[in-house]
Design a protein around this motif. Structure first.
Motif, PDB file in Angstrom:
ATOM      1  N   ASP A   2       0.887  -1.198   0.094  1.00  0.00           N
ATOM      2  CA  ASP A   2      -0.096  -0.104  -0.049  1.00  0.00           C
ATOM      3  C   ASP A   2       0.787   1.141   0.125  1.00  0.00           C
ATOM      4  N   ASN A   3       0.384   2.479  -0.402  1.00  0.00           N
ATOM      5  CA  ASN A   3       0.747   3.666  -0.327  1.00  0.00           C
ATOM      6  C   ASN A   3       1.671   4.145   0.946  1.00  0.00           C
ATOM      7  N   ASP A   4       1.311   3.826   2.189  1.00  0.00           N
ATOM      8  CA  ASP A   4       1.581   4.044   3.378  1.00  0.00           C
ATOM      9  C   ASP A   4       2.921   3.330   3.591  1.00  0.00           C
ATOM     10  N   THR A   5       3.183   1.904   3.252  1.00  0.00           N
ATOM     11  CA  THR A   5       4.259   1.131   3.383  1.00  0.00           C
ATOM     12  C   THR A   5       5.170   1.507   2.508  1.00  0.00           C
ATOM     13  N   ALA A   6       4.656   1.839   1.247  1.00  0.00           N
ATOM     14  CA  ALA A   6       5.869   2.133   0.359  1.00  0.00           C
ATOM     15  C   ALA A   6       6.527   3.476   0.652  1.00  0.00           C
ATOM     16  N   LYS A   7       5.694   4.678   1.241  1.00  0.00           N
ATOM     17  CA  LYS A   7       6.268   5.743   1.618  1.00  0.00           C
ATOM     18  C   LYS A   7       7.102   5.613   2.708  1.00  0.00           C
ATOM     19  N   LYS A   8       6.855   4.676   3.563  1.00  0.00           N
ATOM     20  CA  LYS A   8       7.695   4.542   4.867  1.00  0.00           C
ATOM     21  C   LYS A   8       8.943   3.927   4.271  1.00  0.00           C
ATOM     22  N   LEU A   9       8.972   3.135   3.560  1.00  0.00           N
ATOM     23  CA  LEU A   9      10.069   2.241   2.888  1.00  0.00           C
ATOM     24  C   LEU A   9      11.075   3.384   2.251  1.00  0.00           C
ATOM     25  N   THR A  10      10.272   4.328   1.452  1.00  0.00           N
ATOM     26  CA  THR A  10      11.197   5.472   0.685  1.00  0.00           C
ATOM     27  C   THR A  10      11.763   6.136   1.632  1.00  0.00           C
ATOM     28  N   GLU A  11      10.854   6.610   2.584  1.00  0.00           N
ATOM     29  CA  GLU A  11      11.631   7.449   3.377  1.00  0.00           C
ATOM     30  C   GLU A  11      12.743   6.912   4.246  1.00  0.00           C
ATOM     31  N   GLN A  12      12.659   5.557   4.666  1.00  0.00           N
ATOM     32  CA  GLN A  12      13.933   4.855   5.164  1.00  0.00           C
ATOM     33  C   GLN A  12      15.119   4.815   4.310  1.00  0.00           C
ATOM     34  N   ILE A  13      14.942   4.589   3.093  1.00  0.00           N
ATOM     35  CA  ILE A  13      16.083   4.497   2.041  1.00  0.00           C
ATOM     36  C   ILE A  13      16.531   6.156   2.165  1.00  0.00           C
ATOM     37  N   ALA A  14      15.774   7.037   2.125  1.00  0.00           N
ATOM     38  CA  ALA A  14      16.194   8.377   1.859  1.00  0.00           C
ATOM     39  C   ALA A  14      17.155   8.679   3.040  1.00  0.00           C
ATOM     40  N   ASN A  15      16.588   8.388   4.051  1.00  0.00           N
ATOM     41  CA  ASN A  15      17.341   8.536   5.367  1.00  0.00           C
ATOM     42  C   ASN A  15      18.807   7.887   5.366  1.00  0.00           C
ATOM     43  N   GLU A  16      18.986   6.721   4.942  1.00  0.00           N
ATOM     44  CA  GLU A  16      20.045   5.930   4.779  1.00  0.00           C
ATOM     45  C   GLU A  16      20.864   6.539   3.683  1.00  0.00           C
ATOM     46  N   MET A  17      20.220   6.934   2.710  1.00  0.00           N
ATOM     47  CA  MET A  17      21.236   7.791   1.617  1.00  0.00           C
ATOM     48  C   MET A  17      22.043   8.965   2.186  1.00  0.00           C
ATOM     49  N   PHE A 133      12.743   7.880  -6.054  1.00  0.00           N
ATOM     50  CA  PHE A 133      12.224   9.042  -5.719  1.00  0.00           C
ATOM     51  C   PHE A 133      11.297   8.582  -4.612  1.00  0.00           C
ATOM     52  N   ILE A 134      10.718   9.830  -3.893  1.00  0.00           N
ATOM     53  CA  ILE A 134       9.428   9.583  -3.133  1.00  0.00           C
ATOM     54  C   ILE A 134       8.071  10.133  -3.754  1.00  0.00           C
ATOM     55  N   PRO A 135       7.392   9.161  -3.726  1.00  0.00           N
ATOM     56  CA  PRO A 135       5.950   9.603  -4.242  1.00  0.00           C
ATOM     57  C   PRO A 135       5.183  10.313  -3.062  1.00  0.00           C
ATOM     58  N   PHE A 136       4.513  11.572  -3.437  1.00  0.00           N
ATOM     59  CA  PHE A 136       3.833  12.113  -2.493  1.00  0.00           C
ATOM     60  C   PHE A 136       2.329  12.265  -2.706  1.00  0.00           C
ATOM     61  N   GLU A 137       2.001  12.294  -3.954  1.00  0.00           N
ATOM     62  CA  GLU A 137       0.355  12.301  -4.145  1.00  0.00           C
ATOM     63  C   GLU A 137       0.153  11.633  -5.516  1.00  0.00           C
ATOM     64  N   TYR A 138      -0.816  10.902  -5.541  1.00  0.00           N
ATOM     65  CA  TYR A 138      -1.430  10.043  -6.722  1.00  0.00           C
ATOM     66  C   TYR A 138      -2.752  10.635  -7.180  1.00  0.00           C
ATOM     67  N   GLN A 139      -2.984  10.196  -8.203  1.00  0.00           N
ATOM     68  CA  GLN A 139      -4.500  10.398  -9.218  1.00  0.00           C
ATOM     69  C   GLN A 139      -4.379   9.192  -9.619  1.00  0.00           C
ATOM     70  N   GLY A 140      -5.199   8.097  -9.008  1.00  0.00           N
ATOM     71  CA  GLY A 140      -5.316   6.645  -9.908  1.00  0.00           C
ATOM     72  C   GLY A 140      -3.664   6.084  -9.756  1.00  0.00           C
ATOM     73  N   ASN A 141      -3.297   5.853 -11.032  1.00  0.00           N
ATOM     74  CA  ASN A 141      -2.017   5.256 -11.162  1.00  0.00           C
ATOM     75  C   ASN A 141      -0.863   6.256 -11.469  1.00  0.00           C
ATOM     76  N   VAL A 142      -1.326   7.719 -11.366  1.00  0.00           N
ATOM     77  CA  VAL A 142      -0.477   8.616 -11.690  1.00  0.00           C
ATOM     78  C   VAL A 142       0.175   9.290 -10.538  1.00  0.00           C
ATOM     79  N   ILE A 143       1.485   9.382 -10.248  1.00  0.00           N
ATOM     80  CA  ILE A 143       2.314   9.914  -9.266  1.00  0.00           C
ATOM     81  C   ILE A 143       2.307  11.606  -9.725  1.00  0.00           C
TER      82      ILE A 143
END
Length: 150
Positions: A2-17, A133-143
């Motif tokens: 889901d989007n929340d899980t993906a966002k958390k993983l992306t934020e974790q990767i961003a912090n590690e980077m 990248f970190i996705p912040f906002e979706y419209q359907g399948n469009v980030i």
């Protein structure tokens, strides 16, 4: 996923980077690259508004480059555990036919692996890239809003 899980993983990767990029070894590499002109340059499509392998479309005009350009490193294969293979000097979007593309111009790093990539690029074997990248906002399948990480 889901989007929340993906966002958390992306934020974790961003912090590690961010932590890796703040290291003294990495900062020394970036300083050593400043002013170098003989390491080779590139101009490459790094993303488009085509549907990707996950069935998503990244709106190229919704990508925020601000933080990326503060430390514009190019990674190989999204691997943030290895040193960068280059640095981006300029990034922009352009329209080619019906496609919107994000293009990066930059320089290859002065280490052996990056110079091998330079040779492959110069030979026409490496033509495009991929963004992290970190996705912040979706419209359907469009980030529609995102932030470039690498």
């Amino acid at each position: 996923m889901d989007n929340d899980t993906a966002k958390k993983l992306t934020e974790q990767i961003a912090n590690e980077m961010s932590a890796k990029f703040a290291s003294s070894d990495f900062q020394s590499l970036i300083k050593s690259m400043k002013g170098l002109t003989d390491t080779g340059t590139f101009e490459m499509v790094i993303s488009t508004d085509d549907t990707d392998r996950h069935g998503e479309i990244v709106d190229q005009k919704g990508i925020d480059f601000t933080n990326y350009m503060k430390n514009p490193v190019v990674l190989w294969g999204h691997n943030h555990n290895q040193i960068p293979v280059g640095v981006t000097d300029e990034i922009y979007t352009r329209v080619v036919g019906a496609q919107v593309q994000t293009v990066a111009k930059g320089r290859f790093a002065p280490h052996e692996f990056a110079q091998t990539l330079r040779q492959l690029y110069d030979a026409g074997m490496l033509k495009t890239s991929s963004i992290g990248f970190i996705p912040f906002e979706y419209q359907g399948n469009v980030i529609i809003k995102s932030e470039l990480l690498e």
